[in-house]
Motif scaffolding. Structure first.
Motif, PDB file in Angstrom:
ATOM      1  N   GLY A  46      87.916  15.957  51.356  1.00 55.63           N
ATOM      2  CA  GLY A  46      86.906  16.110  52.402  1.00 55.63           C
ATOM      3  C   GLY A  46      85.791  17.080  52.052  1.00 55.63           C
ATOM      4  N   THR A  47      85.849  17.700  50.862  1.00 58.84           N
ATOM      5  CA  THR A  47      84.762  18.580  50.460  1.00 58.84           C
ATOM      6  C   THR A  47      84.225  18.117  49.125  1.00 58.84           C
ATOM      7  N   LEU A  48      82.986  18.405  48.888  1.00 57.40           N
ATOM      8  CA  LEU A  48      82.365  18.076  47.615  1.00 57.40           C
ATOM      9  C   LEU A  48      82.411  19.298  46.727  1.00 57.40           C
ATOM     10  N   PRO A  49      82.709  19.115  45.413  1.00 61.73           N
ATOM     11  CA  PRO A  49      82.666  20.261  44.522  1.00 61.73           C
ATOM     12  C   PRO A  49      81.261  20.863  44.528  1.00 61.73           C
ATOM     13  N   GLY A  50      81.190  22.173  44.637  1.00 68.58           N
ATOM     14  CA  GLY A  50      79.908  22.860  44.635  1.00 68.58           C
ATOM     15  C   GLY A  50      79.182  22.839  45.963  1.00 68.58           C
ATOM     16  N   ALA A  51      79.797  22.268  46.996  1.00 71.09           N
ATOM     17  CA  ALA A  51      79.148  22.233  48.311  1.00 71.09           C
ATOM     18  C   ALA A  51      79.116  23.638  48.893  1.00 71.09           C
ATOM     19  N   PRO A  52      78.020  24.001  49.560  1.00 67.31           N
ATOM     20  CA  PRO A  52      77.939  25.353  50.112  1.00 67.31           C
ATOM     21  C   PRO A  52      78.956  25.558  51.225  1.00 67.31           C
ATOM     22  N   SER A  53      79.382  26.773  51.348  1.00 72.40           N
ATOM     23  CA  SER A  53      80.307  27.147  52.413  1.00 72.40           C
ATOM     24  C   SER A  53      79.593  27.011  53.751  1.00 72.40           C
ATOM     25  N   PRO A  54      80.327  26.654  54.817  1.00 68.10           N
ATOM     26  CA  PRO A  54      79.672  26.578  56.121  1.00 68.10           C
ATOM     27  C   PRO A  54      79.124  27.926  56.573  1.00 68.10           C
ATOM     28  N   ASN A  55      79.620  29.020  55.995  1.00 71.99           N
ATOM     29  CA  ASN A  55      79.142  30.352  56.350  1.00 71.99           C
ATOM     30  C   ASN A  55      78.021  30.834  55.432  1.00 71.99           C
ATOM     31  N   ALA A  56      77.559  29.982  54.510  1.00 76.94           N
ATOM     32  CA  ALA A  56      76.515  30.372  53.567  1.00 76.94           C
ATOM     33  C   ALA A  56      75.190  30.554  54.281  1.00 76.94           C
ATOM     34  N   TYR A  57      74.364  31.425  53.748  1.00 72.16           N
ATOM     35  CA  TYR A  57      73.045  31.693  54.310  1.00 72.16           C
ATOM     36  C   TYR A  57      72.202  30.420  54.296  1.00 72.16           C
ATOM     37  N   SER A  58      71.536  30.145  55.362  1.00 72.25           N
ATOM     38  CA  SER A  58      70.643  28.994  55.474  1.00 72.25           C
ATOM     39  C   SER A  58      69.283  29.512  55.931  1.00 72.25           C
ATOM     40  N   PRO A  59      68.217  29.291  55.135  1.00 74.71           N
ATOM     41  CA  PRO A  59      66.911  29.809  55.526  1.00 74.71           C
ATOM     42  C   PRO A  59      66.375  29.110  56.770  1.00 74.71           C
ATOM     43  N   LEU A  60      65.444  29.769  57.423  1.00 69.87           N
ATOM     44  CA  LEU A  60      64.799  29.196  58.604  1.00 69.87           C
ATOM     45  C   LEU A  60      64.041  27.932  58.200  1.00 69.87           C
ATOM     46  N   PRO A  61      63.970  26.958  59.093  1.00 71.01           N
ATOM     47  CA  PRO A  61      63.217  25.743  58.771  1.00 71.01           C
ATOM     48  C   PRO A  61      61.789  26.080  58.354  1.00 71.01           C
ATOM     49  N   GLY A  62      61.347  25.488  57.278  1.00 75.15           N
ATOM     50  CA  GLY A  62      60.016  25.728  56.751  1.00 75.15           C
ATOM     51  C   GLY A  62      59.960  26.823  55.710  1.00 75.15           C
ATOM     52  N   LEU A  63      61.028  27.647  55.615  1.00 71.28           N
ATOM     53  CA  LEU A  63      61.053  28.731  54.638  1.00 71.28           C
ATOM     54  C   LEU A  63      61.942  28.429  53.438  1.00 71.28           C
ATOM     55  N   GLU A  64      62.606  27.280  53.457  1.00 74.79           N
ATOM     56  CA  GLU A  64      63.457  26.937  52.341  1.00 74.79           C
ATOM     57  C   GLU A  64      62.606  26.578  51.125  1.00 74.79           C
ATOM     58  N   PRO A  65      63.149  26.721  49.915  1.00 75.16           N
ATOM     59  CA  PRO A  65      62.369  26.377  48.725  1.00 75.16           C
ATOM     60  C   PRO A  65      62.024  24.884  48.749  1.00 75.16           C
ATOM     61  N   PRO A  66      60.882  24.516  48.204  1.00 68.55           N
ATOM     62  CA  PRO A  66      60.512  23.102  48.216  1.00 68.55           C
ATOM     63  C   PRO A  66      61.478  22.274  47.378  1.00 68.55           C
ATOM     64  N   ARG A  67      61.710  21.064  47.811  1.00 68.54           N
ATOM     65  CA  ARG A  67      62.568  20.155  47.048  1.00 68.54           C
ATOM     66  C   ARG A  67      61.690  19.337  46.121  1.00 68.54           C
ATOM     67  N   ILE A  68      61.876  19.546  44.865  1.00 64.62           N
ATOM     68  CA  ILE A  68      61.119  18.808  43.869  1.00 64.62           C
ATOM     69  C   ILE A  68      62.053  17.745  43.312  1.00 64.62           C
ATOM     70  N   PRO A  69      61.705  16.483  43.488  1.00 59.67           N
ATOM     71  CA  PRO A  69      62.601  15.458  42.982  1.00 59.67           C
ATOM     72  C   PRO A  69      62.694  15.524  41.466  1.00 59.67           C
ATOM     73  N   VAL A  70      63.899  15.460  40.973  1.00 60.03           N
ATOM     74  CA  VAL A  70      64.115  15.464  39.532  1.00 60.03           C
ATOM     75  C   VAL A  70      64.979  14.271  39.155  1.00 60.03           C
ATOM     76  N   SER A  71      64.813  13.843  37.947  1.00 59.64           N
ATOM     77  CA  SER A  71      65.629  12.744  37.453  1.00 59.64           C
ATOM     78  C   SER A  71      67.062  13.210  37.293  1.00 59.64           C
ATOM     79  N   THR A  72      67.987  12.338  37.605  1.00 56.68           N
ATOM     80  CA  THR A  72      69.399  12.654  37.464  1.00 56.68           C
ATOM     81  C   THR A  72      69.986  11.772  36.366  1.00 56.68           C
ATOM     82  N   TYR A  73      70.696  12.397  35.472  1.00 53.97           N
ATOM     83  CA  TYR A  73      71.324  11.693  34.356  1.00 53.97           C
ATOM     84  C   TYR A  73      72.836  11.719  34.539  1.00 53.97           C
TER      85      TYR A  73
END
Length: 127
Positions: free
Chosen positions: A60-87
């Protein structure tokens, strides 16, 4: 851990292990890699044989998934998501997924000595 996950873990660790290990332990690892390539040894068996601890996967969990108690930035302040190719694994035998490195190089499968292949449907600037 299942075989597919163990194979991906081993593939990711192999360059570092080859740099750190020497002597009989390295010889045993290389013998096991030959067995993996020939299909006579499983990745789970090889990791156990040479003493590589495999992280447990909790249902039921994904390896490397953040903890539910992990810090989450305010909406609009998170780093931009830059799409990258996945191999992914060139032989579709493991779940390893990586992007290009900082220099733009395509990652390689060190077990089978082939470059990882671009995941179908992956888009982005590639690094």
């Amino acid at each position: 851990m299942d075989e597919r996950s163990a194979l991906g873990e081993l593939c990711g660790l192999l360059p570092d292990l080859r740099n750190r290990w020497s002597g009989a332990r390295l010889a045993l690892l290389e013998e096991g890699i030959d067995g993996l390539r020939a299909g006579t040894v499983s990745a789970v068996e090889l990791c156990a044989r040479v003493g590589i601890p495999l992280p447990p996967v909790t249902r039921g969990t994904l390896p490397g998934a953040p903890s539910p108690n992990a810090y989450s930035p305010l909406p609009g302040l998170e780093p931009p998501r830059i799409p990258v190719s996945t191999y992914t694994c060139p032989r579709r035998q493991c779940g390893r997924r990586e992007g290009r490195d900082a220099d733009g190089r395509i990652p390689a499968c060190v077990l089978f000595e082939e470059p990882l292949r671009l995941r179908p449907g992956a888009t982005g600037n590639g690094g």
